[in-house]
Design a protein around this motif. Structure first.
Motif, PDB file in Angstrom:
ATOM      1  N   GLN A  48     -92.442 -13.812 -34.336  1.00 54.37           N
ATOM      2  CA  GLN A  48     -91.275 -14.667 -34.529  1.00 54.37           C
ATOM      3  C   GLN A  48     -90.938 -14.703 -32.815  1.00 54.37           C
ATOM      4  O   GLN A  48     -90.645 -15.451 -32.281  1.00 54.37           O
ATOM      5  N   ALA A  49     -89.827 -14.034 -32.136  1.00 52.70           N
ATOM      6  CA  ALA A  49     -89.711 -13.764 -30.729  1.00 52.70           C
ATOM      7  C   ALA A  49     -90.511 -14.069 -29.368  1.00 52.70           C
ATOM      8  O   ALA A  49     -90.455 -14.846 -29.098  1.00 52.70           O
ATOM      9  N   GLN A  50     -91.889 -13.873 -29.918  1.00 55.60           N
ATOM     10  CA  GLN A  50     -93.218 -14.081 -28.789  1.00 55.60           C
ATOM     11  C   GLN A  50     -93.449 -15.474 -29.128  1.00 55.60           C
ATOM     12  O   GLN A  50     -93.478 -16.305 -28.217  1.00 55.60           O
ATOM     13  N   ASN A  51     -93.524 -16.347 -29.941  1.00 51.56           N
ATOM     14  CA  ASN A  51     -93.622 -17.596 -30.367  1.00 51.56           C
ATOM     15  C   ASN A  51     -92.273 -18.652 -29.864  1.00 51.56           C
ATOM     16  O   ASN A  51     -92.872 -19.440 -29.275  1.00 51.56           O
ATOM     17  N   GLU A  56     -90.278 -22.406 -25.596  1.00 50.84           N
ATOM     18  CA  GLU A  56     -89.433 -22.162 -24.664  1.00 50.84           C
ATOM     19  C   GLU A  56     -90.963 -22.601 -23.155  1.00 50.84           C
ATOM     20  O   GLU A  56     -89.489 -23.358 -22.486  1.00 50.84           O
ATOM     21  N   LYS A  57     -91.169 -21.716 -22.597  1.00 48.94           N
ATOM     22  CA  LYS A  57     -92.156 -21.495 -21.188  1.00 48.94           C
ATOM     23  C   LYS A  57     -93.072 -23.327 -21.563  1.00 48.94           C
ATOM     24  O   LYS A  57     -93.292 -23.473 -20.724  1.00 48.94           O
TER      25      LYS A  57
END
Length: 61
Positions: A48-51, A56-57
């Protein structure tokens, strides 16, 4: 400083949400082992954090 969702056991438990704890209790009630349940929830938090970081990028372009 660590990235969101990357904290390992036991430090990562301090950042669990109410939903994470509900998921944990449900997994235990279903007969899943404690360590396996924690691992599964931690993996979910990392994904979830990676997604979120990827989104954001992508939104800054």
């Amino acid at each position: 400083m660590s990235r969101p969702g990357t904290d390992d056991f036991p430090a990562g438990l301090e950042k669990w949400t109410a939903h994470d704890w509900e998921d944990y209790r449900a997994r235990i009630a279903d007969g899943e082992g404690s360590a396996r349940a924690i691992d599964a929830i931690q993996r979910h938090r990392r994904r979830q954090a990676q997604n979120e970081m990827s989104q954001e990028k992508g939104s800054t372009r």
